[in-house]
Design an enzyme around this catalytic site. Structure first.
Site, PDB file in Angstrom:
ATOM      1  N   GLU A  51       0.837  -1.202   0.000  1.00 52.70           N
ATOM      2  CA  GLU A  51       0.000   0.000   0.000  1.00 52.70           C
ATOM      3  C   GLU A  51       0.872   1.253   0.000  1.00 52.70           C
ATOM      4  O   GLU A  51       0.731   2.123  -0.833  1.00 52.70           O
ATOM      5  CB  GLU A  51      -0.936  -0.005   1.213  1.00 52.70           C
ATOM      6  CG  GLU A  51      -2.082  -0.993   1.121  1.00 52.70           C
ATOM      7  CD  GLU A  51      -3.122  -0.591   0.105  1.00 52.70           C
ATOM      8  OE1 GLU A  51      -3.229   0.608  -0.210  1.00 52.70           O
ATOM      9  OE2 GLU A  51      -3.832  -1.488  -0.397  1.00 52.70           O
ATOM     10  N   SER A  62      18.636  10.691  19.567  1.00 57.07           N
ATOM     11  CA  SER A  62      17.913   9.459  19.891  1.00 57.07           C
ATOM     12  C   SER A  62      18.867   8.265  19.956  1.00 57.07           C
ATOM     13  O   SER A  62      18.730   7.391  20.820  1.00 57.07           O
ATOM     14  CB  SER A  62      16.833   9.213  18.833  1.00 57.07           C
ATOM     15  OG  SER A  62      16.156   8.014  19.078  1.00 57.07           O
ATOM     16  N   ARG A  69      21.211   3.928  27.434  1.00 62.40           N
ATOM     17  CA  ARG A  69      20.319   2.966  28.100  1.00 62.40           C
ATOM     18  C   ARG A  69      20.897   1.551  28.023  1.00 62.40           C
ATOM     19  O   ARG A  69      20.752   0.757  28.947  1.00 62.40           O
ATOM     20  CB  ARG A  69      18.931   2.973  27.450  1.00 62.40           C
ATOM     21  CG  ARG A  69      18.088   4.179  27.772  1.00 62.40           C
ATOM     22  CD  ARG A  69      16.609   3.919  27.510  1.00 62.40           C
ATOM     23  NE  ARG A  69      16.353   3.495  26.147  1.00 62.40           N
ATOM     24  CZ  ARG A  69      16.092   4.324  25.142  1.00 62.40           C
ATOM     25  NH1 ARG A  69      16.078   5.645  25.374  1.00 62.40           N
ATOM     26  NH2 ARG A  69      15.853   3.866  23.926  1.00 62.40           N
ATOM     27  N   GLU A 152      16.106  -2.063   9.738  1.00 66.39           N
ATOM     28  CA  GLU A 152      14.971  -2.797  10.310  1.00 66.39           C
ATOM     29  C   GLU A 152      13.751  -2.547   9.434  1.00 66.39           C
ATOM     30  O   GLU A 152      13.377  -1.400   9.187  1.00 66.39           O
ATOM     31  CB  GLU A 152      14.679  -2.341  11.740  1.00 66.39           C
ATOM     32  CG  GLU A 152      13.570  -3.169  12.378  1.00 66.39           C
ATOM     33  CD  GLU A 152      13.090  -2.598  13.696  1.00 66.39           C
ATOM     34  OE1 GLU A 152      13.119  -3.334  14.696  1.00 66.39           O
ATOM     35  OE2 GLU A 152      12.678  -1.423  13.730  1.00 66.39           O
ATOM     36  N   GLU A 167      -1.560   3.350  19.871  1.00 69.08           N
ATOM     37  CA  GLU A 167      -0.912   2.890  21.107  1.00 69.08           C
ATOM     38  C   GLU A 167       0.274   3.786  21.453  1.00 69.08           C
ATOM     39  O   GLU A 167       0.486   4.155  22.609  1.00 69.08           O
ATOM     40  CB  GLU A 167      -0.474   1.434  20.923  1.00 69.08           C
ATOM     41  CG  GLU A 167       0.009   0.756  22.200  1.00 69.08           C
ATOM     42  CD  GLU A 167       1.517   0.744  22.337  1.00 69.08           C
ATOM     43  OE1 GLU A 167       2.001   0.231  23.353  1.00 69.08           O
ATOM     44  OE2 GLU A 167       2.206   1.286  21.439  1.00 69.08           O
TER      45      GLU A 167
END
Length: 245
Positions: A51, A62, A69, A152, A167
């Site tokens: 699509e 970022s 982290r 990815e 979400e």
């Protein structure tokens, strides 16, 4: 800041620029592949499983936050080793079966190396998230070398993409501390989206079966022409006869 410090800053800036550009080039390469597959499928089957696509390149800020982290060393080599989603491509489809068609097409590309596959459709995350994730290495050709760069790839249906977007917005609003009631509602919405996906796929198969059973003169005429770049070309009768023989 003296001239030596300025020169050193220029060197560092250029290194970071080269590092980020190779991920941008990897995205360009794989987006071109998807565009070719989309056009080929549309021309041969009068239908495309793709699509639309959307690419994303993580910002240096970022990247640094994620590296910290993970507890990695602050270096470009450490970033490359530990962070595999600097470059990301999201492919949206109409149907669940399209997801696996696209995955198979990508995995059949001889110059791509598939490093990992995570199937969150067969095995959804506890919150209801569904998608198929591929981690692939894409060859990037520079003037003096070839580098294999990780990208990815996320493949999902329109319904899955809508749910994931919703979400994400809710978690962002509540700073990742979402009330239990909303978590339950989100899981329920994911189940509803999945049911809709499967119902629409069944309808699609039934309509296709009806279409395939109605072979008529108009279909025969369609088979005597091809369409490339939105331009229709009539096939010469002589060529058809030679190829048929």
């Amino acid at each position: 800041m003296n001239s030596l410090q300025i020169e050193q800053l220029k060197i560092i800036r250029n290194e970071i620029t080269r590092f980020m550009m190779k991920y941008k080039f990897a995205l360009d390469e794989i987006e071109t592949k998807m565009e070719i597959l989309k056009e080929e499928f549309q021309a041969l089957h009068d239908y495309s499983p793709i699509e639309h696509t959307k690419s994303r390149l993580k910002t240096p800020e970022s990247i640094m936050k994620k590296l910290i982290r993970k507890g990695g060393n602050i270096s470009l080599s450490s970033i490359e080793e530990q962070i595999k989603d600097i470059a990301g491509l999201r492919i949206t489809c109409s149907f669940i079966s399209d997801i696996y068609k696209i995955s198979e097409m990508l995995q059949n590309q001889s110059d791509l190396t598939v490093l990992d596959v995570k199937d969150y459709i067969q095995n959804p995350k506890p919150n209801g998230y569904q998608s198929l994730h591929l981690l692939v290495q894409v060859p990037v050709y520079f003037s003096d070398r070839v580098e294999k760069v990780c990208v990815e790839v996320q493949i999902r249906t329109i319904a899955m993409d809508f749910w994931a977007s919703l979400e994400h917005k809710i978690f962002y609003k509540y700073n990742k501390s979402v009330p239990e009631r909303l978590l339950e509602e989100l899981k329920s919405a994911a189940d509803t989206a999945n049911a809709l996906d499967r119902q629409m796929e069944q309808l699609h198969l039934e309509v296709q079966a009806i279409k395939d059973s109605h072979s008529d003169d108009s279909l025969l005429e369609d088979l005597k022409s091809i369409q490339i770049n939105n331009r229709k070309y009539q096939l010469p009768a002589g060529l058809l006869e030679i190829l048929n023989d």
